[in-house]
Motif scaffolding. Sequence first.
Motif, mmCIF file in Angstrom:
data_model
loop_
_atom_site.group_PDB
_atom_site.id
_atom_site.type_symbol
_atom_site.label_atom_id
_atom_site.label_comp_id
_atom_site.label_asym_id
_atom_site.label_seq_id
_atom_site.Cartn_x
_atom_site.Cartn_y
_atom_site.Cartn_z
ATOM 1 N N HIS A 88 0.835 -1.210 0.000
ATOM 2 C CA HIS A 88 0.000 0.000 0.000
ATOM 3 C C HIS A 88 0.863 1.252 0.000
ATOM 4 O O HIS A 88 1.934 1.289 0.602
ATOM 5 C CB HIS A 88 -1.007 0.003 1.151
ATOM 6 C CG HIS A 88 -0.419 0.065 2.538
ATOM 7 N ND1 HIS A 88 -0.243 1.245 3.210
ATOM 8 C CD2 HIS A 88 0.003 -0.900 3.371
ATOM 9 C CE1 HIS A 88 0.260 1.006 4.409
ATOM 10 N NE2 HIS A 88 0.432 -0.294 4.533
ATOM 11 N N ASP A 121 6.049 1.641 6.917
ATOM 12 C CA ASP A 121 4.645 1.250 6.681
ATOM 13 C C ASP A 121 4.030 2.151 5.622
ATOM 14 O O ASP A 121 3.459 3.157 5.942
ATOM 15 C CB ASP A 121 3.905 1.357 8.013
ATOM 16 C CG ASP A 121 2.466 0.890 7.940
ATOM 17 O OD1 ASP A 121 2.081 0.301 6.927
ATOM 18 O OD2 ASP A 121 1.718 1.145 8.912
ATOM 19 N N GLU A 156 -5.177 1.218 2.701
ATOM 20 C CA GLU A 156 -4.924 0.209 3.724
ATOM 21 C C GLU A 156 -5.052 0.814 5.108
ATOM 22 O O GLU A 156 -5.587 0.202 6.016
ATOM 23 C CB GLU A 156 -3.527 -0.397 3.522
ATOM 24 C CG GLU A 156 -3.316 -1.702 4.274
ATOM 25 C CD GLU A 156 -2.804 -1.520 5.691
ATOM 26 O OE1 GLU A 156 -2.810 -2.502 6.437
ATOM 27 O OE2 GLU A 156 -2.408 -0.393 6.078
ATOM 28 N N GLU A 157 -4.566 2.038 5.258
ATOM 29 C CA GLU A 157 -4.607 2.674 6.578
ATOM 30 C C GLU A 157 -6.022 3.122 6.954
ATOM 31 O O GLU A 157 -6.254 3.602 8.055
ATOM 32 C CB GLU A 157 -3.622 3.862 6.631
ATOM 33 C CG GLU A 157 -2.175 3.493 6.321
ATOM 34 C CD GLU A 157 -1.528 2.572 7.357
ATOM 35 O OE1 GLU A 157 -2.229 2.117 8.290
ATOM 36 O OE2 GLU A 157 -0.332 2.295 7.213
ATOM 37 N N HIS A 427 2.735 4.392 12.445
ATOM 38 C CA HIS A 427 1.532 5.074 12.934
ATOM 39 C C HIS A 427 1.867 6.147 13.976
ATOM 40 O O HIS A 427 1.039 6.983 14.286
ATOM 41 C CB HIS A 427 0.484 4.105 13.514
ATOM 42 C CG HIS A 427 -0.062 3.146 12.498
ATOM 43 N ND1 HIS A 427 -1.293 2.545 12.627
ATOM 44 C CD2 HIS A 427 0.441 2.695 11.331
ATOM 45 C CE1 HIS A 427 -1.506 1.755 11.584
ATOM 46 N NE2 HIS A 427 -0.458 1.828 10.785
HETATM 47 ZN ZN LIG Z 1 -0.168 0.858 8.845
#
Ligand SMILES: [Zn+2]
Length: 458
Positions: A88, A121, A156-157, A427
């Motif tokens: 992602h 991420d 995705e998040e 995050h």
């Molecule tokens: Zn994530």
Amino acid sequence: MRSLGLEEVYARIDANLDEYLEGLFEMLSQPSISTLGIGIKEMSSLLQRRMEEIGFRTQVIQSAGHPFIFGEISSNARNRPTVLIYGHYDVQPVEPLDAWVSEPFKPTIREGRIYARGAGDNKGQLYAQLMGIKALKDFRGGELPVNVKCIFEGEEENGSPNLEGFVKTHKDLLKADLVYTSDGPVHESGRPMLVFGVRGLLYVELTARGAKRDLHSGNWGGPVPNPAWDLVKLLEGMRDRNGRVAIKGFYDDVKRPTRSDKAAFARIPLNRASVAASLGLKPSQLPAGQRFYEKLMAEPTLNICGIYGGYTGKGSKTVIPASASVKMDMRLVPDQDPEDIYRKLVRHVRLHSPGVLITKMSSSLPSRTSLDSPFAAPIASAVKDATKMEPVIYPSLGATLPDSAFTRELGVPSIIVPYANIDEGNHGPNENLKVENFLRGIRTAAAVLESLSRVTPS
Ligand SMILES: [Zn+2]
């Protein structure tokens, strides 16, 4: 294990680090915050351009939300498997901004770590996949030994709200022999790992109601019912005294772990004393040995996330609450179906506390790929070849990801090999990816494709 003969590729990858960092920094400098809709268009075109430079035929496919980016490179070799790589390109918001040492969208390297939102991420890992593909392709004179497809999403998040629908409507485009993903961190021991599944989820809120407003517990206490007690009684009846869930039929579809699963649980490193210490628990409060992972990976849970109602502030206030609520999540294992578990929960509540309201908040199917999949051993040996470390075989995450979109809708195995460091801080502020993990990721991606070329698709 036979070497993959990729030492020259690994050496070239190490020598190309500066070029890889330059490309990654460009991706990390482009914000792409899905929940705020910031920079998505720019990010998806940048990614598409980079993929085309490697030789992918690409498509940007719109969805109800942010677009999917698809790319494909076919191998000239016959009868080779097709690998579908998922990743992602979106990231989480950056707040709290003042907790960042350097700005989230101005990537910088400090002490061997790349700091930026998305470093771990998932842009750093996604880019490692692309550079691994490129390195292998260049080494082999422009040819890949397997067919490669990529599907990168931008939500995705946000919980991937459109992934399952997208996979359902693009089954031909995404047709593959397996799905290969790198997201999340390596094992806490520092060893790489192969992850074969995720638990599913059902999230509900239950509310018991009493009088139409909170009441004085002296003026009304005694004759008037208290919904908090009704709720506690309902909850008490949901588990037996051994902690097994007492909702009828809850375990009906739970698959027992296989012999390979049990062997894997026993081999995963577990330092119970240090895990307990890190959680502020006594070691005796955690299951020992393989039971720890069996409970985490092969058994469902019924968890109370929080209970509220009446007065919970500072000091005391003497009230009978008008209502009391509990938020609960259930982590589900194959072959439990969140819809079926929801029906069983509703039946239980109707039977024991008919007045209690039930709200379903979210659900996700569990997913599991067999440890005996023909792709498991080649991937494990590729990871070992590329990292010089024995990978941990992880039958399932305890957590939930939309992996069932691939394993159920496409009906193919799905194996996740995370590349990021355990303290990637995703995050949160100061998200980072160690440069060595980035390089190892590139090497691993190249090795996995090379190794999979030795599997004949069925
Ligand atoms: Zn994530």
